[in-house]
Write an enzyme that holds these catalytic residues in place. Structure first.
Site, PDB file in Angstrom:
ATOM      1  CD  GLU A   1      -8.595  -6.640 -18.695  1.00  0.00           C
ATOM      2  OE1 GLU A   1      -8.831  -7.676 -18.030  1.00  0.00           O
ATOM      3  OE2 GLU A   1      -9.209  -6.356 -19.749  1.00  0.00           O
TER       4      GLU A   1
ATOM      5  CG  PHE B   1     -21.513  -2.516 -24.062  1.00  0.00           C
ATOM      6  CD1 PHE B   1     -21.911  -3.653 -23.374  1.00  0.00           C
ATOM      7  CD2 PHE B   1     -20.384  -2.591 -24.864  1.00  0.00           C
ATOM      8  CE1 PHE B   1     -21.202  -4.842 -23.491  1.00  0.00           C
ATOM      9  CE2 PHE B   1     -19.676  -3.775 -24.993  1.00  0.00           C
ATOM     10  CZ  PHE B   1     -20.090  -4.895 -24.302  1.00  0.00           C
ATOM     11  CD  GLN B   2     -16.963  -3.789 -22.729  1.00  0.00           C
ATOM     12  OE1 GLN B   2     -16.243  -3.102 -23.445  1.00  0.00           O
ATOM     13  NE2 GLN B   2     -16.746  -5.076 -22.522  1.00  0.00           N
TER      14      GLN B   2
ATOM     15  CE  LYS C   1     -14.091   3.434 -29.765  1.00  0.00           C
ATOM     16  NZ  LYS C   1     -14.941   2.309 -30.174  1.00  0.00           N
TER      17      LYS C   1
ATOM     18  CG  MET D   1       0.144 -17.249   6.081  1.00  0.00           C
ATOM     19  SD  MET D   1       1.470 -17.635   7.248  1.00  0.00           S
ATOM     20  CE  MET D   1       2.865 -16.825   6.475  1.00  0.00           C
TER      21      MET D   1
HETATM   22  C1  LIG Z   1      -6.045 -12.472  -3.300  1.00  0.00           C
HETATM   23  C2  LIG Z   1      -5.868 -13.063  -1.955  1.00  0.00           C
HETATM   24  N1  LIG Z   1      -6.827 -13.852  -1.417  1.00  0.00           N
HETATM   25  C3  LIG Z   1      -6.670 -14.398  -0.203  1.00  0.00           C
HETATM   26  C4  LIG Z   1      -5.535 -14.167   0.528  1.00  0.00           C
HETATM   27  C5  LIG Z   1      -5.376 -14.773   1.912  1.00  0.00           C
HETATM   28  N2  LIG Z   1      -4.221 -15.689   1.959  1.00  0.00           N
HETATM   29  C6  LIG Z   1      -3.026 -15.319   2.423  1.00  0.00           C
HETATM   30  S1  LIG Z   1      -1.876 -16.527   2.295  1.00  0.00           S
HETATM   31  C7  LIG Z   1      -2.997 -17.595   1.629  1.00  0.00           C
HETATM   32  C8  LIG Z   1      -2.608 -18.985   1.258  1.00  0.00           C
HETATM   33  C9  LIG Z   1      -1.547 -19.035   0.235  1.00  0.00           C
HETATM   34  O1  LIG Z   1      -1.345 -20.374  -0.127  1.00  0.00           O
HETATM   35  P1  LIG Z   1      -0.188 -20.823  -1.096  1.00  0.00           P
HETATM   36  O2  LIG Z   1      -0.107 -19.920  -2.259  1.00  0.00           O
HETATM   37  O3  LIG Z   1      -0.314 -22.258  -1.387  1.00  0.00           O
HETATM   38  O4  LIG Z   1       1.114 -20.527  -0.256  1.00  0.00           O
HETATM   39  P2  LIG Z   1       1.683 -21.228   1.079  1.00  0.00           P
HETATM   40  O5  LIG Z   1       1.191 -20.402   2.228  1.00  0.00           O
HETATM   41  O6  LIG Z   1       1.195 -22.625   1.125  1.00  0.00           O
HETATM   42  O7  LIG Z   1       3.157 -21.108   0.913  1.00  0.00           O
HETATM   43  C10 LIG Z   1      -4.246 -16.990   1.529  1.00  0.00           C
HETATM   44  C11 LIG Z   1      -5.454 -17.654   1.015  1.00  0.00           C
HETATM   45  C12 LIG Z   1      -4.569 -13.316  -0.056  1.00  0.00           C
HETATM   46  N3  LIG Z   1      -3.437 -12.996   0.575  1.00  0.00           N
HETATM   47  N4  LIG Z   1      -4.734 -12.810  -1.295  1.00  0.00           N
END
Ligand SMILES: Cc1ncc(C[n+]2csc(CCOP(=O)(O)OP(=O)(O)O)c2C)c(N)n1
Lengths: 171, 583
Positions: B51, B113-114, B163, B481
């Protein structure tokens, strides 16, 4: 590292809102989600068809935060109008409290004397206790309760503040 | 009068409101609605795999077409899985309607449920929400939900339908135009604000137009008017991440994106401007940097349809509460009426050109490894050369910032990214949604190796609906990042930011019936990109890039615009607790 806090001001906000399920949760939740303060909140419907409620909120915060609170409340879909009574001009604010005091002898007489000065009414009595009903500003109620504490305060129930702008116009 | 079931009323409303696509996933509490959609002649249902995917698809569809996105999910887990996408749409102001099934009214509150308290859970992550307890009220509510989602500052609206309300019948009359008792967003600006803005602009010596996603939300007219205003005034234009494409990146007046990973010239121009006109942008912390050092000698005009955005972070001199297109229209008309001429801004442009010579987006290259910036730049050139309409979505991380920096956008609605919530897992489903709405466009999701795994199950959706989306992974084997921040702040202690046990993306693609391509090094880059573009159907590209590159320029958290880091040698590896505490 320490967390800094800003100087706060007390504001009384008056809102008209659609009287629908979840409305109070929307307002209260907005305050918690955004870290705003609620000192008191009252709500009751005010139209014959029960369609609109007035919510009065006493809050405090720095001026910029108060401004944000008003803007955030105003943008909720079911909020009709938000008025900052504190800014809008002279207004009347009242709250009601029930104050239970226990004691005998001289204390009892002193409690009645003070109640008279504050124009509090006795709404229940036993040989050893009174319940006073007092209305007034928050400050007046606070003062009354503080005096009763010295005599034999048992407990207090307060409604929170309602307010309206003075004069013939609505808010 | 003939009565209709709640489910039929809902579907009739969707038809009446012009809905062509619904992204959804069935379950017990929405079976009546799914039955009403069975073999539907005009509404196409896209069956997702999770979803959350449906919500981001709806966002991608909405952002790329300007129409609201519609999501249909079941109660309980269906609804809770949608929460991230609903929140994402709230923060990025995306018009979306999420229809959730609910347990029958008599079971609400019994831990049935749900059962989940969907209106409770979504109350503060939606623009508005409803629990419909009476089929007779459903049509009015659905029309109102679309009205609220698409007007004012757009956002997600949730309609929770038990529902039994889907099955019970009620008379159906097609609702007329929505007359809401309290919701009336201000579209037209007060004259005084427009007047002040125009006079300040005419008198400014160092103006800058700071634009945001609101310009794009306002619609194509707003983008045209922005171009007109820029041409009339000769002012430089910068934009937030969300606003890219509202103003052409190929224009001489474009100074690039501003903010944390913005260009040197954009941030310095903001810092040195004497007048900032903020247009549909909200002074987000990623944009302002250290607040007390933000544009210290400027006056500020803020045009925004949401009054709560004004003076929220930065105090402004003139507030213009209005729809962007309407406000710009008024400003341009008044500017002409007053006979204002373009001022001589050459001294200002000389300074901007000076900052441009820093070439803040340049990056070192040794020819042995693919620099991620190079991969984006090549992708930009190659896709432009096709002459096709190109839509780019991104996941979240370094690749997102590199895409914003090195891919040029000349038109609105072609750049879809999760700006406010920064949701990893947004980009790929958003690309599917965009492709649904734009079947002939070349739709590419620029992804990171970590983010792509967050909603990778949607590969099956693309296969099923024959959507030729492309995924271009900048694979650095890190959550880049996160790793970059650890390098900056925690002396390169790379705690849990290595992407271990990555799947073989090429084989994974093949398993879903996609084409998989691996680009190993600089020599394969051009051919790999070309093959991706030319291959019909969905393609996943695993582009191996330099593992430890950092995204520059960068304004570290809590630093001023003028304290940008331009290259890796400026990294100290440690930060004060105050700076660490900022996100
Ligand atoms: C759902 C979610 N969880 C954690 C983060 C924190 N976060 C921001 S950038 C990142 C790393 C992203 O890695 P990647 O997709 O390999 O991209 P890169 O930075 O290597 O280009 C994380 C864990 C986030 N933005 N969103």
């Amino acid at each position: 590292m320490h967390i800094q806090e800003e100087l706060s001001q007390r504001h009384v906000l008056s809102l008209t809102v659609s009287n629908e399920a979840g409305m109070l949760a929307r307002i209260a939740g907005l305050f918690t989600a955004r870290g705003y303060n609620i000192d008191s909140l009252t709500v009751a419907d005010i139209t014959p068809d029960h369609g609109v409620s007035r919510i009065t909120i006493v809050t405090n915060g720095p001026p910029k935060v108060i401004d944000q609170i008003i803007a955030q409340l105003d943008r909720l879909v079911s909020v009709h109008k938000v008025t900052d009574l504190t800014e809008a001009g002279p207004f009347v604010e009242r709250e009601l409290a029930l104050v239970k005091v226990a004691g005998t002898g001289e204390d009892r007489i002193e409690a009645l004397r003070l109640a008279d000065v504050f124009r509090a009414k006795v709404v229940d009595t036993t040989i050893e206790s009174f319940i006073f009903e007092i209305t007034g500003t928050t400050e007046k109620v606070d003062n009354f309760v503080a005096l009763m504490r010295q005599i034999g305060l048992v407990e207090v129930g307060r409604t929170g503040v309602v307010g309206l702008i003075r004069g013939k116009e609505p808010v | 009068m003939a009565e209709k079931s709640g489910a039929d009323i809902l579907v009739q409303c969707l038809v009446d409101l012009g809905v062509e696509v619904v992204f959804g996933y069935p379950g017990g509490a929405v079976l009546p609605i799914y039955d009403a959609l069975y073999n539907h002649p005009t509404i196409k249902h896209v069956l997702v795999r999770h979803e959350q995917g449906a919500t981001h698809m709806a966002e991608g569809y909405a952002r790329s077409t300007g129409k609201p996105g519609v999501v249909l999910v079941t109660s309980g887990p269906g609804a809770t899985n949608a929460v991230t996408g609903i929140t994402d749409a709230l923060l990025d102001s995306i018009p979306m309607i999420v229809i959730t099934g609910q347990v029958p009214t008599q079971l609400i509150g019994t831990d049935a449920f749900q059962e989940a308290d969907t209106v409770g859970i979504t109350r503060h992550c939606s623009k508005h929400n409803y629990l419909v307890k009476d089929p007779a009220k459903l049509a009015g509510i659905v029309h109102e939900a679309f009205h609220i989602a698409t007007t004012g500052r757009p956002g997600p609206v949730v309609v929770d339908i038990p529902k039994n309300v889907q099955i019970a019948t009620a008379p159906f009359i097609k609702p007329g135009p929505v007359q809401h008792a309290s919701y009336r967003p201000q579209v037209k600006a007060d004259a005084a604000g427009i007047d002040a803005a125009v006079e300040m602009l005419a008198a400014a010596e160092r103006p800058i137009l700071y634009t945001g996603g609101g310009v794009i939300n306002s619609g194509p007219r707003a983008t045209e008017l922005l171009r007109e205003l820029a041409a009339m005034t000769g002012s430089p234009v910068t934009s937030t991440l969300m606003g890219l494409g509202a103003f052409p990146a190929t224009s001489d007046q474009w100074v690039g994106m501003l903010g944390m990973h913005g260009t040197y010239e954009a941030n310095w121009a903001m810092n040195q401007a004497d007048l900032i006109i903020a247009i549909g942008a909200r002074f987000d912390d990623r944009v302002t940097g250290r607040l007390d050092a933000f544009a210290p000698n400027s006056r500020k005009v803020h045009i925004d349809i949401d009054r709560s955005s004004i003076n929220k972070i930065i105090d402004v001199d003139v507030a213009v509460v209005a729809d962007v297109a309407s406000a710009l229209e008024d400003m341009i008309a008044l500017w002409k009426q007053r006979g204002h001429e373009k001022s001589d801004l050459s001294a200002w442009w000389d300074r901007i050109d000076g900052w441009r010579t820093k070439k803040s987006l340049s990056y070192p290259e040794d020819g042995k490894e693919i620099m991620p910036q190079r991969a984006i730049a090549d992708l930009y050139q190659a896709t432009r050369a096709t002459g096709k309409d190109v839509i780019i979505t991104t996941e979240v991380g370094q690749h997102q910032m590199w895409a914003a920096q090195h891919f040029g956008f000349d038109e609105p609605n072609k750049w879809l990214t999760s700006g406010g919530l920064g949701t990893m897992g947004y980009g790929f489903p958003a690309a599917i949604g965009a492709q649904m709405g734009n079947p002939d466009s070349l739709t590419i999701c620029i992804a990171g190796d970590a983010s792509i795994q967050m909603n990778i199950q949607e590969m099956g959706t693309a296969t099923q609906y024959r959507l030729p989306v492309k995924i271009f992974i900048l694979n650095n084997e890190y959550m880049g990042m996160v790793r970059q921040w650890q390098e900056l702040t925690y002396e390169s202690r790379y705690s849990n930011s290595y992407s271990d046990s990555l799947p073989d993306f090429v084989k994974l693609g093949e398993a879903y019936g996609w084409t998989g391509i691996r680009i190993e090094g600089p020599d394969d880059l051009e051919a790999g990109i070309r093959r991706m573009i030319e291959t019909p159907g969905p393609v996943i590209v695993d582009c191996r890039v330099a593992k430890l590159s950092n995204c520059f320029p960068m304004i570290p958290s809590g630093a001023a615009h003028t304290d940008m880091l331009l290259d890796p040698r400026q990294i100290e590896g440690v930060m004060s607790d105050e700076a660490k505490a900022l996100v």
